[in-house]
Scaffold this motif. Structure first.
Motif, PDB file in Angstrom:
ATOM      1  N   ILE A  38       1.132  -1.401  -0.379  1.00 14.50           N
ATOM      2  CA  ILE A  38       0.316  -0.185   0.293  1.00 14.50           C
ATOM      3  C   ILE A  38       0.867   1.147  -0.144  1.00 14.50           C
ATOM      4  CG2 ILE A  38      -1.236   0.667   1.308  1.00 14.50           C
ATOM      5  CD1 ILE A  38      -2.300  -1.583   2.586  1.00 14.50           C
ATOM      6  N   LEU A  39       1.025   1.697  -1.060  1.00 14.79           N
ATOM      7  CA  LEU A  39       1.601   3.598  -1.002  1.00 14.79           C
ATOM      8  C   LEU A  39       0.190   4.431  -0.930  1.00 14.79           C
ATOM      9  CD1 LEU A  39       3.851   4.822  -3.520  1.00 14.79           C
ATOM     10  CD2 LEU A  39       1.955   6.122  -3.039  1.00 14.79           C
ATOM     11  N   LEU A  40       0.575   5.030   0.514  1.00 19.01           N
ATOM     12  CA  LEU A  40       0.009   6.305   1.672  1.00 19.01           C
ATOM     13  C   LEU A  40       0.591   7.988   1.492  1.00 19.01           C
ATOM     14  CD1 LEU A  40      -2.421   7.061   3.391  1.00 19.01           C
ATOM     15  CD2 LEU A  40      -0.844   5.658   5.395  1.00 19.01           C
ATOM     16  N   THR A  41       0.212   8.679   0.760  1.00 15.43           N
ATOM     17  CA  THR A  41       0.863  10.292   0.844  1.00 15.43           C
ATOM     18  C   THR A  41      -0.316  10.313   1.740  1.00 15.43           C
ATOM     19  OG1 THR A  41      -1.285  10.993  -0.933  1.00 15.43           O
ATOM     20  CG2 THR A  41      -0.112  10.018  -2.477  1.00 15.43           C
ATOM     21  N   GLY A  42       0.687  11.640   2.197  1.00 18.27           N
ATOM     22  CA  GLY A  42       0.594  12.063   3.292  1.00 18.27           C
ATOM     23  C   GLY A  42       0.300  10.883   4.456  1.00 18.27           C
ATOM     24  N   SER A  43       1.777  10.394   4.995  1.00 17.27           N
ATOM     25  CA  SER A  43       1.478   9.650   5.064  1.00 17.27           C
ATOM     26  C   SER A  43       1.951  10.396   6.901  1.00 17.27           C
ATOM     27  CB  SER A  43       2.626   8.448   5.644  1.00 17.27           C
ATOM     28  OG  SER A  43       3.844   8.770   5.022  1.00 17.27           O
ATOM     29  N   ALA A  44       2.824  11.305   7.332  1.00 15.42           N
ATOM     30  CA  ALA A  44       3.622  11.727   7.908  1.00 15.42           C
ATOM     31  C   ALA A  44       2.185  12.965   8.981  1.00 15.42           C
ATOM     32  CB  ALA A  44       4.238  12.649   8.243  1.00 15.42           C
ATOM     33  N   GLY A  45       0.656  12.628   8.422  1.00 15.36           N
ATOM     34  CA  GLY A  45      -0.393  13.640   8.792  1.00 15.36           C
ATOM     35  C   GLY A  45      -1.065  12.937   9.854  1.00 15.36           C
ATOM     36  N   PHE A  46      -1.494  13.959  10.946  1.00 12.02           N
ATOM     37  CA  PHE A  46      -2.886  13.684  11.569  1.00 12.02           C
ATOM     38  C   PHE A  46      -2.879  11.933  11.548  1.00 12.02           C
ATOM     39  CE2 PHE A  46      -6.398  13.605  13.784  1.00 12.02           C
ATOM     40  CZ  PHE A  46      -6.445  12.943  14.853  1.00 12.02           C
ATOM     41  N   LEU A  70      -3.914   4.853  -1.439  1.00 13.01           N
ATOM     42  CA  LEU A  70      -4.395   6.040  -0.323  1.00 13.01           C
ATOM     43  C   LEU A  70      -4.001   7.531  -0.431  1.00 13.01           C
ATOM     44  CD1 LEU A  70      -4.616   3.114   2.782  1.00 13.01           C
ATOM     45  CD2 LEU A  70      -6.176   3.208   0.694  1.00 13.01           C
ATOM     46  N   HIS A  71      -5.066   8.202  -0.957  1.00  9.69           N
ATOM     47  CA  HIS A  71      -4.152   9.037  -0.964  1.00  9.69           C
ATOM     48  C   HIS A  71      -4.691  10.747  -0.219  1.00  9.69           C
ATOM     49  CE1 HIS A  71      -2.544  12.933  -2.765  1.00  9.69           C
ATOM     50  NE2 HIS A  71      -3.926  13.247  -3.817  1.00  9.69           N
ATOM     51  N   PHE A  72      -3.845  10.907   0.748  1.00  2.62           N
ATOM     52  CA  PHE A  72      -4.417  11.786   1.981  1.00  2.62           C
ATOM     53  C   PHE A  72      -3.684  12.526   2.030  1.00  2.62           C
ATOM     54  CE2 PHE A  72      -6.291   8.016   3.409  1.00  2.62           C
ATOM     55  CZ  PHE A  72      -7.226   8.023   4.328  1.00  2.62           C
ATOM     56  N   ALA A  73      -2.557  12.854   0.791  1.00  3.35           N
ATOM     57  CA  ALA A  73      -1.638  14.520   1.148  1.00  3.35           C
ATOM     58  C   ALA A  73      -2.638  15.367   0.887  1.00  3.35           C
ATOM     59  CB  ALA A  73      -0.605  14.131   0.345  1.00  3.35           C
ATOM     60  N   SER A  74      -2.249  16.465   2.120  1.00  6.18           N
ATOM     61  CA  SER A  74      -3.269  18.109   2.098  1.00  6.18           C
ATOM     62  C   SER A  74      -3.255  18.666   2.934  1.00  6.18           C
ATOM     63  CB  SER A  74      -4.234  18.135   1.449  1.00  6.18           C
ATOM     64  OG  SER A  74      -4.573  19.374   1.003  1.00  6.18           O
ATOM     65  N   PRO A  75      -2.965  20.136   2.873  1.00  3.97           N
ATOM     66  CA  PRO A  75      -3.146  20.725   4.194  1.00  3.97           C
ATOM     67  C   PRO A  75      -4.507  20.627   4.050  1.00  3.97           C
ATOM     68  CG  PRO A  75      -1.627  21.763   2.831  1.00  3.97           C
ATOM     69  CD  PRO A  75      -2.113  20.692   1.651  1.00  3.97           C
ATOM     70  N   ALA A  76      -4.841  20.689   5.787  1.00  8.37           N
ATOM     71  CA  ALA A  76      -6.204  20.166   6.364  1.00  8.37           C
ATOM     72  C   ALA A  76      -6.562  21.433   6.387  1.00  8.37           C
ATOM     73  CB  ALA A  76      -6.768  18.763   6.969  1.00  8.37           C
ATOM     74  N   GLY A 100      -1.844  16.118  -8.087  1.00  7.22           N
ATOM     75  CA  GLY A 100      -1.450  15.077  -7.083  1.00  7.22           C
ATOM     76  C   GLY A 100      -2.299  14.019  -7.091  1.00  7.22           C
ATOM     77  N   THR A 101      -3.920  14.289  -7.121  1.00  9.52           N
ATOM     78  CA  THR A 101      -4.503  13.271  -7.019  1.00  9.52           C
ATOM     79  C   THR A 101      -4.472  12.360  -8.690  1.00  9.52           C
ATOM     80  OG1 THR A 101      -6.410  14.676  -5.907  1.00  9.52           O
ATOM     81  CG2 THR A 101      -6.820  12.581  -7.366  1.00  9.52           C
ATOM     82  N   GLN A 102      -3.708  13.667  -9.766  1.00  8.98           N
ATOM     83  CA  GLN A 102      -3.407  12.932 -11.013  1.00  8.98           C
ATOM     84  C   GLN A 102      -2.758  12.228 -11.096  1.00  8.98           C
ATOM     85  OE1 GLN A 102      -3.872  14.790 -14.691  1.00  8.98           O
ATOM     86  NE2 GLN A 102      -3.813  14.025 -15.787  1.00  8.98           N
ATOM     87  N   HIS A 103      -1.711  12.141 -10.405  1.00  8.66           N
ATOM     88  CA  HIS A 103      -0.481  11.632 -10.143  1.00  8.66           C
ATOM     89  C   HIS A 103      -0.611  10.139  -9.379  1.00  8.66           C
ATOM     90  CE1 HIS A 103       2.152  14.742 -10.920  1.00  8.66           C
ATOM     91  NE2 HIS A 103       2.319  14.659 -11.577  1.00  8.66           N
ATOM     92  N   ALA A 104      -1.451  10.316  -8.388  1.00 10.68           N
ATOM     93  CA  ALA A 104      -1.397   9.350  -7.276  1.00 10.68           C
ATOM     94  C   ALA A 104      -2.572   8.060  -8.686  1.00 10.68           C
ATOM     95  CB  ALA A 104      -2.045   9.864  -6.274  1.00 10.68           C
TER      96      ALA A 104
END
Length: 324
Positions: free
Chosen positions: A3-11, A72-78, A97-101
């Motif tokens: 599984i690749l997870l973008t935004g993995s270092a976020g909350f 899993l695309h979770f990368a973004s300031p929120a 970012g979404t298109q690349h994912a």
């Protein structure tokens, strides 16, 4: 699965990483630390099934070196202060970012899950908000960089599903709280807890009659895991339907920490939604999901995580709490 997870270092990303690893999956975390925290990556650095890539997904995603089963695309300031500080980057991660994912998922024949948001409903004129509601959004207001980025990301995800046959899912996340939130994220939970622990008055914007619903992070992660198992491309609300005014919420936190503290009022920010509450009928029916952690228990766990590090903003990001 791989599984690749973008935004993995976020909350949310860090809690999702923890759950995926606990379930036996291999996780490749991706983050550029615009709003994610290196301390969250450090929690898993030594795990044999975790690998981290520091990259800006808006510029592209490197070859992970393994066949992926899920992206899993979770990368973004929120949080409003963060995405208003980085409006262009927020729009870009929602668009490029979404298109690349999605391109990565398509190339690997992998399933794709987009982390969308209740902000797609804007300042809603329908209450509570079902997934069929199209929203009431200001397309050029202060919050538009986030709202419209997520609305576009949803449209792009559905286009890849319909046109290319990518196995996609969309989760609309309502207000979520818990350990590892950034202390400077400007959200109501962290603001109130930090102020109360510091013995300061709690700041309520406007008269406090605007409403929100708050779900504990473990409930959200459980819902995401359930959605990963269900091949349904249409959006699913994940949130707690229990609704509180902001003033009631401030009183809850004040009473939990120090009932003697005053509550003060400041002007309401522009485009602040008047009410927000999810209709979770679809999540109940499709996933058999509903929130389990009460506000009282969730706040107690979150406050304890703040107290465990002395309530210092620069240290809160490394707080860890068992039992979720």
């Amino acid at each position: 699965m791989n599984i690749l997870l973008t935004g993995s270092a976020g909350f949310i990303g860090s809690h999702l990483t923890e759950r995926l690893l606990a379930e036996g999956h291999h996780v490749i975390g991706v983050d550029n630390y615009l709003s994610g925290q290196p301390a969250n990556t450090a929690l898993f650095r030594e795990h044999p099934r975790f690998r981290f890539i520091q990259a800006d997904v808006s510029l592209g995603l490197p070859d992970p070196g393994v066949r992926l089963d899920f992206v899993l695309h979770f990368a973004s300031p929120a949080s409003p202060p963060h995405y208003q500080q980085h409006p262009v980057a927020t729009l870009m991660v929602g668009a490029q970012g979404t298109q690349h994912a999605l391109d990565l998922a398509r190339a690997h024949g992998a399933a794709f899950l987009l982390a969308s948001t209740s902000e797609v409903y804007g300042d809603p004129e329908v209450h509570p908000q079902p997934e069929t509601y199209w929203g009431h959004v200001n397309p050029n207001g202060l919050r538009s960089c986030y709202d419209e980025a997520k609305r576009y990301a949803e449209a792009l995800t559905m286009a890849y599903h319909r046109h290319y046959g990518v196995d996609t899912r969309i989760v609309r996340i309502f207000n979520t709280y818990g350990p590892r939130m950034r202390a400077d994220d400007g959200r109501v939970v962290t603001n109130f807890i930090h102020q109360a622990l510091a013995g300061q008055p709690l700041t309520v914007y406007g008269d406090g009659s605007q409403t929100r619903s708050f779900q504990y992070v473990s409930d959200l992660v459980r819902g995401i895991m359930a959605l990963m198992d269900v091949p349904d491309p249409f959006p699913v609300n994940l949130g707690n339907p229990d609704e509180y005014t902001i003033l009631q919420f401030a009183e809850r936190i004040r009473d939990l920490i120090d009932p003697r503290l005053p509550i003060i009022h400041r002007p309401l920010p522009a485009d602040d939604p008047r009410q927000r509450r999810p209709d979770i009928t679809r999540a109940r029916t499709l996933l058999g999901w509903s929130p389990q952690v009460s506000l009282q228990d969730g706040l107690a766990r979150t406050v304890e995580s703040f107290r465990a590090v002395g309530g210092q903003p620069e240290r809160l990001v490394s707080a860890r709490l068992d039992g979720h």
